[in-house]
Design a protein around this motif. Structure first.
Motif, PDB file in Angstrom:
ATOM      1  N   LYS A  51       0.829  -1.201   0.000  1.00 20.14           N
ATOM      2  CA  LYS A  51       0.000   0.000   0.000  1.00 20.14           C
ATOM      3  C   LYS A  51       0.867   1.255   0.000  1.00 20.14           C
ATOM      4  CE  LYS A  51      -3.086  -2.325   2.919  1.00 20.14           C
ATOM      5  NZ  LYS A  51      -3.636  -2.365   4.240  1.00 20.14           N
ATOM      6  N   ALA A  52       2.038   1.179   0.646  1.00 15.84           N
ATOM      7  CA  ALA A  52       2.923   2.343   0.738  1.00 15.84           C
ATOM      8  C   ALA A  52       3.988   2.316  -0.355  1.00 15.84           C
ATOM      9  CB  ALA A  52       3.596   2.366   2.107  1.00 15.84           C
ATOM     10  N   ASP A  53       3.772   1.531  -1.368  1.00 15.02           N
ATOM     11  CA  ASP A  53       4.748   1.393  -2.444  1.00 15.02           C
ATOM     12  C   ASP A  53       4.956   2.725  -3.147  1.00 15.02           C
ATOM     13  OD1 ASP A  53       6.450  -0.131  -4.142  1.00 15.02           O
ATOM     14  OD2 ASP A  53       4.888  -0.033  -5.667  1.00 15.02           O
ATOM     15  N   SER A  54       6.212   3.076  -3.348  1.00 16.49           N
ATOM     16  CA  SER A  54       6.524   4.372  -3.937  1.00 16.49           C
ATOM     17  C   SER A  54       6.468   4.343  -5.462  1.00 16.49           C
ATOM     18  CB  SER A  54       7.907   4.833  -3.480  1.00 16.49           C
ATOM     19  OG  SER A  54       8.893   3.970  -4.013  1.00 16.49           O
ATOM     20  N   GLY A  55       6.479   3.172  -6.052  1.00 11.18           N
ATOM     21  CA  GLY A  55       6.447   3.093  -7.499  1.00 11.18           C
ATOM     22  C   GLY A  55       7.730   3.549  -8.142  1.00 11.18           C
ATOM     23  N   GLN A  56       8.866   3.294  -7.462  1.00 10.80           N
ATOM     24  CA  GLN A  56      10.154   3.756  -7.975  1.00 10.80           C
ATOM     25  C   GLN A  56      11.130   2.602  -8.133  1.00 10.80           C
ATOM     26  OE1 GLN A  56      11.368   6.481  -4.919  1.00 10.80           O
ATOM     27  NE2 GLN A  56      10.371   8.211  -5.894  1.00 10.80           N
ATOM     28  N   VAL A  57      11.992   2.751  -9.110  1.00 11.58           N
ATOM     29  CA  VAL A  57      13.179   1.911  -9.229  1.00 11.58           C
ATOM     30  C   VAL A  57      14.352   2.849  -8.985  1.00 11.58           C
ATOM     31  CG1 VAL A  57      14.619   0.536 -10.786  1.00 11.58           C
ATOM     32  CG2 VAL A  57      12.142   0.259 -10.816  1.00 11.58           C
ATOM     33  N   THR A 103      28.270   9.892  -7.232  1.00  8.33           N
ATOM     34  CA  THR A 103      27.148  10.308  -8.068  1.00  8.33           C
ATOM     35  C   THR A 103      25.834  10.155  -7.299  1.00  8.33           C
ATOM     36  OG1 THR A 103      26.916   8.092  -9.006  1.00  8.33           O
ATOM     37  CG2 THR A 103      28.300   9.644 -10.217  1.00  8.33           C
ATOM     38  N   PRO A 104      24.853  11.012  -7.573  1.00  8.36           N
ATOM     39  CA  PRO A 104      23.561  10.888  -6.887  1.00  8.36           C
ATOM     40  C   PRO A 104      22.811   9.640  -7.362  1.00  8.36           C
ATOM     41  CG  PRO A 104      23.480  12.654  -8.502  1.00  8.36           C
ATOM     42  CD  PRO A 104      24.895  12.157  -8.473  1.00  8.36           C
ATOM     43  N   LEU A 105      21.864   9.194  -6.551  1.00  8.11           N
ATOM     44  CA  LEU A 105      21.015   8.077  -6.948  1.00  8.11           C
ATOM     45  C   LEU A 105      20.202   8.466  -8.174  1.00  8.11           C
ATOM     46  CD1 LEU A 105      19.602   7.059  -3.459  1.00  8.11           C
ATOM     47  CD2 LEU A 105      21.340   5.855  -4.771  1.00  8.11           C
ATOM     48  N   LYS A 106      19.982   7.517  -9.055  1.00  8.48           N
ATOM     49  CA  LYS A 106      19.115   7.731 -10.217  1.00  8.48           C
ATOM     50  C   LYS A 106      17.767   7.117  -9.871  1.00  8.48           C
ATOM     51  CE  LYS A 106      18.068   8.449 -14.589  1.00  8.48           C
ATOM     52  NZ  LYS A 106      17.778   9.726 -15.124  1.00  8.48           N
ATOM     53  N   VAL A 107      16.720   7.938  -9.851  1.00  8.46           N
ATOM     54  CA  VAL A 107      15.385   7.481  -9.466  1.00  8.46           C
ATOM     55  C   VAL A 107      14.492   7.483 -10.698  1.00  8.46           C
ATOM     56  CG1 VAL A 107      13.389   7.927  -8.000  1.00  8.46           C
ATOM     57  CG2 VAL A 107      15.699   8.398  -7.141  1.00  8.46           C
ATOM     58  N   TYR A 108      13.874   6.337 -10.962  1.00  6.76           N
ATOM     59  CA  TYR A 108      12.918   6.193 -12.052  1.00  6.76           C
ATOM     60  C   TYR A 108      11.541   6.090 -11.408  1.00  6.76           C
ATOM     61  CZ  TYR A 108      17.079   4.890 -14.726  1.00  6.76           C
ATOM     62  OH  TYR A 108      18.319   4.866 -15.318  1.00  6.76           O
ATOM     63  N   SER A 109      10.758   7.158 -11.460  1.00 16.03           N
ATOM     64  CA  SER A 109       9.426   7.166 -10.857  1.00 16.03           C
ATOM     65  C   SER A 109       8.429   6.510 -11.806  1.00 16.03           C
ATOM     66  CB  SER A 109       8.990   8.600 -10.558  1.00 16.03           C
ATOM     67  OG  SER A 109       9.845   9.157  -9.594  1.00 16.03           O
ATOM     68  N   ASP A 110       7.753   5.490 -11.301  1.00 17.32           N
ATOM     69  CA  ASP A 110       6.763   4.720 -12.062  1.00 17.32           C
ATOM     70  C   ASP A 110       7.253   4.417 -13.481  1.00 17.32           C
ATOM     71  OD1 ASP A 110       4.379   3.325 -12.291  1.00 17.32           O
ATOM     72  OD2 ASP A 110       3.319   5.052 -13.102  1.00 17.32           O
ATOM     73  N   PRO A 111       8.357   3.674 -13.600  1.00 15.50           N
ATOM     74  CA  PRO A 111       8.937   3.416 -14.922  1.00 15.50           C
ATOM     75  C   PRO A 111       8.041   2.533 -15.788  1.00 15.50           C
ATOM     76  CG  PRO A 111       9.997   2.047 -13.280  1.00 15.50           C
ATOM     77  CD  PRO A 111       9.071   2.970 -12.540  1.00 15.50           C
ATOM     78  N   GLN A 112       8.003   2.843 -17.058  1.00 14.76           N
ATOM     79  CA  GLN A 112       7.241   2.079 -18.037  1.00 14.76           C
ATOM     80  C   GLN A 112       8.163   1.699 -19.181  1.00 14.76           C
ATOM     81  OE1 GLN A 112       3.945   1.314 -17.555  1.00 14.76           O
ATOM     82  NE2 GLN A 112       4.116   2.362 -15.589  1.00 14.76           N
ATOM     83  N   THR A 114      23.807  -4.838 -10.571  1.00 17.43           N
ATOM     84  CA  THR A 114      23.655  -4.708 -12.022  1.00 17.43           C
ATOM     85  C   THR A 114      24.869  -5.262 -12.755  1.00 17.43           C
ATOM     86  OG1 THR A 114      24.537  -2.466 -12.004  1.00 17.43           O
ATOM     87  CG2 THR A 114      22.145  -2.706 -11.837  1.00 17.43           C
ATOM     88  N   GLY A 115      26.019  -5.238 -12.142  1.00 16.66           N
ATOM     89  CA  GLY A 115      27.205  -5.798 -12.785  1.00 16.66           C
ATOM     90  C   GLY A 115      27.683  -4.950 -13.932  1.00 16.66           C
ATOM     91  N   GLN A 116      28.778  -5.365 -14.506  1.00 15.78           N
ATOM     92  CA  GLN A 116      29.373  -4.622 -15.620  1.00 15.78           C
ATOM     93  C   GLN A 116      28.594  -4.758 -16.909  1.00 15.78           C
ATOM     94  OE1 GLN A 116      33.258  -6.262 -15.937  1.00 15.78           O
ATOM     95  NE2 GLN A 116      34.061  -5.165 -14.177  1.00 15.78           N
ATOM     96  N   PHE A 117      27.815  -5.828 -17.014  1.00 11.03           N
ATOM     97  CA  PHE A 117      27.192  -6.107 -18.294  1.00 11.03           C
ATOM     98  C   PHE A 117      25.698  -5.816 -18.327  1.00 11.03           C
ATOM     99  CE2 PHE A 117      30.834  -8.946 -17.715  1.00 11.03           C
ATOM    100  CZ  PHE A 117      31.640  -8.440 -18.713  1.00 11.03           C
ATOM    101  N   SER A 118      25.146  -5.203 -17.290  1.00 12.84           N
ATOM    102  CA  SER A 118      23.736  -4.849 -17.306  1.00 12.84           C
ATOM    103  C   SER A 118      23.567  -3.506 -17.987  1.00 12.84           C
ATOM    104  CB  SER A 118      23.178  -4.778 -15.883  1.00 12.84           C
ATOM    105  OG  SER A 118      23.256  -6.038 -15.276  1.00 12.84           O
ATOM    106  N   GLY A 119      22.599  -3.442 -18.878  1.00  9.18           N
ATOM    107  CA  GLY A 119      22.438  -2.209 -19.626  1.00  9.18           C
ATOM    108  C   GLY A 119      21.075  -1.573 -19.507  1.00  9.18           C
ATOM    109  N   SER A 120      20.070  -2.331 -19.004  1.00 10.09           N
ATOM    110  CA  SER A 120      18.717  -1.790 -18.965  1.00 10.09           C
ATOM    111  C   SER A 120      17.844  -2.608 -18.033  1.00 10.09           C
ATOM    112  CB  SER A 120      18.115  -1.756 -20.370  1.00 10.09           C
ATOM    113  OG  SER A 120      18.062  -3.069 -20.899  1.00 10.09           O
ATOM    114  N   PHE A 121      16.634  -2.073 -17.785  1.00 13.84           N
ATOM    115  CA  PHE A 121      15.607  -2.822 -17.050  1.00 13.84           C
ATOM    116  C   PHE A 121      14.268  -2.455 -17.640  1.00 13.84           C
ATOM    117  CE2 PHE A 121      15.476   1.193 -14.827  1.00 13.84           C
ATOM    118  CZ  PHE A 121      14.149   1.338 -14.473  1.00 13.84           C
ATOM    119  N   SER A 122      13.291  -3.301 -17.402  1.00 14.90           N
ATOM    120  CA  SER A 122      11.931  -3.008 -17.856  1.00 14.90           C
ATOM    121  C   SER A 122      10.946  -3.395 -16.764  1.00 14.90           C
ATOM    122  CB  SER A 122      11.601  -3.770 -19.150  1.00 14.90           C
ATOM    123  OG  SER A 122      11.513  -5.150 -18.889  1.00 14.90           O
ATOM    124  N   SER A 123       9.792  -2.736 -16.798  1.00 15.39           N
ATOM    125  CA  SER A 123       8.761  -3.040 -15.811  1.00 15.39           C
ATOM    126  C   SER A 123       7.502  -3.519 -16.505  1.00 15.39           C
ATOM    127  CB  SER A 123       8.461  -1.821 -14.969  1.00 15.39           C
ATOM    128  OG  SER A 123       8.088  -0.736 -15.778  1.00 15.39           O
TER     129      SER A 123
END
Length: 108
Positions: free
Chosen positions: A33-39, A47-56, A99-108
């Motif tokens: 219920k309190a899910d922020s919908g972020q990755v 470097t600052p955190l990279k926040v993806y709000s409700d990624p599609q 994520t490792g050296q070879f991770s390049g993307s994610f999807s939801s």
């Protein structure tokens, strides 16, 4: 009489032991219920955190990414390529993955 007193004392002791443990488990359980919908992606301390709000869809990761944290209510997939074409590693809600050296993307 001694036996029933021993059983009663054991039951009370067991309740005292399990009571705090049960409430601790409830506090640590993910609350959808309190899910922020972020990755959130951590790269490094400089470097600052990279926040993806409700990624599609497919999202490219920063080239120096190190850890991905899934704070959405759905499973996201971590891919080795920047276009989400290779087989993906599922990351459940409330969990993270290196994520490792070879991770390049994610999807939801």
């Amino acid at each position: 009489m001694r036996r029933s007193a021993l059983i009663a004392a054991s039951a009370v002791g067991l309740g005292l032991v399990l009571g705090p443990a049960g409430s601790a488990l409830a506090r640590n359980a993910p609350d959808t219920k309190a899910d922020s919908g972020q990755v959130i992606v951590f790269s490094n301390e400089l470097t600052p955190l990279k926040v993806y709000s409700d990624p599609q869809g497919c999202q490219q990761l920063p080239t120096v990414s190190h850890v991905l944290v899934n704070e959405t209510s759905r499973t996201v997939r971590l891919y080795a390529d920047p276009f989400c074409l290779t087989p993906g590693l599922p990351v459940s809600p409330g969990y993270g993955a290196h994520t490792g050296q070879f991770s390049g993307s994610f999807s939801s």
